[in-house]
Design a protein around this motif. Structure first.
Motif, PDB file in Angstrom:
ATOM      1  N   ILE A  54     -30.170 -44.147  70.897  1.00 43.31           N
ATOM      2  CA  ILE A  54     -28.960 -44.699  70.284  1.00 43.31           C
ATOM      3  C   ILE A  54     -28.202 -43.600  69.541  1.00 43.31           C
ATOM      4  O   ILE A  54     -26.975 -43.529  69.605  1.00 43.31           O
ATOM      5  N   ALA A  55     -28.937 -42.716  68.865  1.00 44.64           N
ATOM      6  CA  ALA A  55     -28.291 -41.618  68.137  1.00 44.64           C
ATOM      7  C   ALA A  55     -27.570 -40.667  69.085  1.00 44.64           C
ATOM      8  O   ALA A  55     -26.568 -40.058  68.711  1.00 44.64           O
ATOM      9  N   MET A  56     -28.058 -40.550  70.319  1.00 47.41           N
ATOM     10  CA  MET A  56     -27.409 -39.658  71.280  1.00 47.41           C
ATOM     11  C   MET A  56     -26.044 -40.180  71.705  1.00 47.41           C
ATOM     12  O   MET A  56     -25.213 -39.434  72.208  1.00 47.41           O
ATOM     13  N   VAL A  57     -25.792 -41.458  71.521  1.00 46.52           N
ATOM     14  CA  VAL A  57     -24.506 -42.053  71.908  1.00 46.52           C
ATOM     15  C   VAL A  57     -23.439 -41.779  70.850  1.00 46.52           C
ATOM     16  O   VAL A  57     -22.247 -41.923  71.108  1.00 46.52           O
ATOM     17  N   GLU A  58     -23.835 -41.341  69.667  1.00 46.81           N
ATOM     18  CA  GLU A  58     -22.888 -41.145  68.570  1.00 46.81           C
ATOM     19  C   GLU A  58     -21.695 -40.244  68.931  1.00 46.81           C
ATOM     20  O   GLU A  58     -20.552 -40.601  68.642  1.00 46.81           O
ATOM     21  N   PRO A  59     -21.897 -39.091  69.588  1.00 36.95           N
ATOM     22  CA  PRO A  59     -20.713 -38.282  69.944  1.00 36.95           C
ATOM     23  C   PRO A  59     -19.770 -38.999  70.909  1.00 36.95           C
ATOM     24  O   PRO A  59     -18.552 -38.813  70.847  1.00 36.95           O
ATOM     25  N   VAL A  60     -20.333 -39.817  71.772  1.00 38.74           N
ATOM     26  CA  VAL A  60     -19.495 -40.560  72.728  1.00 38.74           C
ATOM     27  C   VAL A  60     -18.644 -41.584  71.978  1.00 38.74           C
ATOM     28  O   VAL A  60     -17.432 -41.686  72.210  1.00 38.74           O
ATOM     29  N   THR A  61     -19.273 -42.335  71.073  1.00 38.35           N
ATOM     30  CA  THR A  61     -18.514 -43.344  70.336  1.00 38.35           C
ATOM     31  C   THR A  61     -17.481 -42.690  69.417  1.00 38.35           C
ATOM     32  O   THR A  61     -16.384 -43.222  69.258  1.00 38.35           O
ATOM     33  N   ALA A  62     -17.818 -41.547  68.840  1.00 36.80           N
ATOM     34  CA  ALA A  62     -16.848 -40.844  67.989  1.00 36.80           C
ATOM     35  C   ALA A  62     -15.651 -40.374  68.812  1.00 36.80           C
ATOM     36  O   ALA A  62     -14.499 -40.486  68.374  1.00 36.80           O
ATOM     37  N   SER A  63     -15.918 -39.866  70.009  1.00 32.36           N
ATOM     38  CA  SER A  63     -14.821 -39.428  70.882  1.00 32.36           C
ATOM     39  C   SER A  63     -13.955 -40.598  71.315  1.00 32.36           C
ATOM     40  O   SER A  63     -12.725 -40.508  71.345  1.00 32.36           O
ATOM     41  N   LEU A  64     -14.598 -41.711  71.659  1.00 31.44           N
ATOM     42  CA  LEU A  64     -13.837 -42.898  72.054  1.00 31.44           C
ATOM     43  C   LEU A  64     -13.030 -43.457  70.895  1.00 31.44           C
ATOM     44  O   LEU A  64     -11.904 -43.920  71.085  1.00 31.44           O
ATOM     45  N   PHE A  65     -13.588 -43.416  69.689  1.00 27.17           N
ATOM     46  CA  PHE A  65     -12.846 -43.850  68.505  1.00 27.17           C
ATOM     47  C   PHE A  65     -11.595 -42.986  68.323  1.00 27.17           C
ATOM     48  O   PHE A  65     -10.505 -43.502  68.073  1.00 27.17           O
ATOM     49  N   GLY A  66     -11.749 -41.674  68.446  1.00 28.99           N
ATOM     50  CA  GLY A  66     -10.603 -40.776  68.337  1.00 28.99           C
ATOM     51  C   GLY A  66      -9.559 -41.043  69.399  1.00 28.99           C
ATOM     52  O   GLY A  66      -8.357 -40.988  69.137  1.00 28.99           O
ATOM     53  N   PHE A  67      -9.999 -41.363  70.598  1.00 28.75           N
ATOM     54  CA  PHE A  67      -9.084 -41.637  71.702  1.00 28.75           C
ATOM     55  C   PHE A  67      -8.354 -42.961  71.515  1.00 28.75           C
ATOM     56  O   PHE A  67      -7.119 -43.030  71.595  1.00 28.75           O
ATOM     57  N   VAL A  68      -9.100 -44.025  71.236  1.00 29.11           N
ATOM     58  CA  VAL A  68      -8.529 -45.369  71.167  1.00 29.11           C
ATOM     59  C   VAL A  68      -7.756 -45.603  69.874  1.00 29.11           C
ATOM     60  O   VAL A  68      -6.618 -46.069  69.884  1.00 29.11           O
ATOM     61  N   VAL A  69      -8.369 -45.265  68.747  1.00 27.39           N
ATOM     62  CA  VAL A  69      -7.771 -45.593  67.453  1.00 27.39           C
ATOM     63  C   VAL A  69      -6.809 -44.519  66.963  1.00 27.39           C
ATOM     64  O   VAL A  69      -5.725 -44.830  66.468  1.00 27.39           O
ATOM     65  N   LEU A  70      -7.191 -43.272  67.110  1.00 24.28           N
ATOM     66  CA  LEU A  70      -6.369 -42.190  66.563  1.00 24.28           C
ATOM     67  C   LEU A  70      -5.389 -41.589  67.566  1.00 24.28           C
ATOM     68  O   LEU A  70      -4.588 -40.738  67.208  1.00 24.28           O
ATOM     69  N   GLY A  71      -5.480 -42.003  68.824  1.00 25.29           N
ATOM     70  CA  GLY A  71      -4.543 -41.524  69.829  1.00 25.29           C
ATOM     71  C   GLY A  71      -4.759 -40.074  70.244  1.00 25.29           C
ATOM     72  O   GLY A  71      -3.848 -39.436  70.751  1.00 25.29           O
ATOM     73  N   GLN A  72      -5.969 -39.562  70.051  1.00 27.01           N
ATOM     74  CA  GLN A  72      -6.254 -38.191  70.462  1.00 27.01           C
ATOM     75  C   GLN A  72      -6.467 -38.145  71.968  1.00 27.01           C
ATOM     76  O   GLN A  72      -6.798 -39.140  72.595  1.00 27.01           O
ATOM     77  N   THR A  73      -6.288 -36.978  72.540  1.00 22.08           N
ATOM     78  CA  THR A  73      -6.523 -36.818  73.973  1.00 22.08           C
ATOM     79  C   THR A  73      -7.887 -36.162  74.179  1.00 22.08           C
ATOM     80  O   THR A  73      -8.379 -35.447  73.309  1.00 22.08           O
ATOM     81  N   LEU A  74      -8.453 -36.415  75.338  1.00 20.82           N
ATOM     82  CA  LEU A  74      -9.740 -35.830  75.680  1.00 20.82           C
ATOM     83  C   LEU A  74      -9.547 -34.870  76.848  1.00 20.82           C
ATOM     84  O   LEU A  74      -8.938 -35.224  77.862  1.00 20.82           O
ATOM     85  N   ALA A  75     -10.082 -33.674  76.703  1.00 23.80           N
ATOM     86  CA  ALA A  75     -10.013 -32.685  77.774  1.00 23.80           C
ATOM     87  C   ALA A  75     -11.021 -33.056  78.857  1.00 23.80           C
ATOM     88  O   ALA A  75     -11.997 -33.762  78.594  1.00 23.80           O
ATOM     89  N   PRO A  76     -10.800 -32.594  80.077  1.00 22.44           N
ATOM     90  CA  PRO A  76     -11.749 -32.895  81.157  1.00 22.44           C
ATOM     91  C   PRO A  76     -13.184 -32.480  80.829  1.00 22.44           C
ATOM     92  O   PRO A  76     -14.124 -33.184  81.172  1.00 22.44           O
ATOM     93  N   LEU A  77     -13.350 -31.367  80.150  1.00 22.98           N
ATOM     94  CA  LEU A  77     -14.690 -30.919  79.776  1.00 22.98           C
ATOM     95  C   LEU A  77     -15.350 -31.898  78.791  1.00 22.98           C
ATOM     96  O   LEU A  77     -16.552 -32.155  78.878  1.00 22.98           O
TER      97      LEU A  77
END
Length: 133
Positions: A91-114
């Motif tokens: 479950i702890a390994m999913v934390e970076p994924v959820t943080a990235s998705l939060f930034g994308f969905v809520v904060l409107g950040q973009t995600l690079a292909p990498l």
């Protein structure tokens, strides 16, 4: 920056492991939180901090603090007691994924292909590990 984030997370885990031998977990986490708050206060722009309650974003700050730190802090230890170490680590390994998705969905950040590729690697790894249980 992400390397420092991982290093800080590892330092927290080892520090918390040591500190738990010194007293109750809630007391240790509370002291750690207060210490970090006092240390970070040296870097705060007090003028900006005083303006926060009167901005349009004050509600967002309140929700982020309540859900991001308050409720999660309250649920963390009881959840940890009821979860096996292997499940907790996955479950702890999913934390970076959820943080990235939060930034994308809520904060409107973009995600690079990498970054998307890294998220996929994490999700595939967790899925494979959970299937082997």
């Amino acid at each position: 920056m992400r390397l420092l984030s991982g290093l800080s997370y590892a330092l927290f885990i080892f520090g918390f492991r040591y500190a738990r031998t010194q007293g109750p977990a809630q007391a240790v986490l509370t002291i750690a939180f207060l210490t970090l708050t006092l240390l970070l206060f040296a870097f705060v722009d007090v003028g900006q901090m005083q303006k926060v309650p009167f901005t349009d974003d004050a509600y967002g700050f309140l929700l982020l603090g309540l859900f991001g730190a308050g409720i999660s802090f309250y649920l963390y230890l009881p959840g940890l007691r009821r979860t096996s170490p292997s499940a907790a680590s996955m479950i702890a390994m999913v934390e970076p994924v959820t943080a990235s998705l939060f930034g994308f969905v809520v904060l409107g950040q973009t995600l690079a292909p990498l970054q998307l590729f890294g998220m996929a690697i994490i999700l595939v790894t967790i899925t494979l590990l959970s299937l082997q249980r």
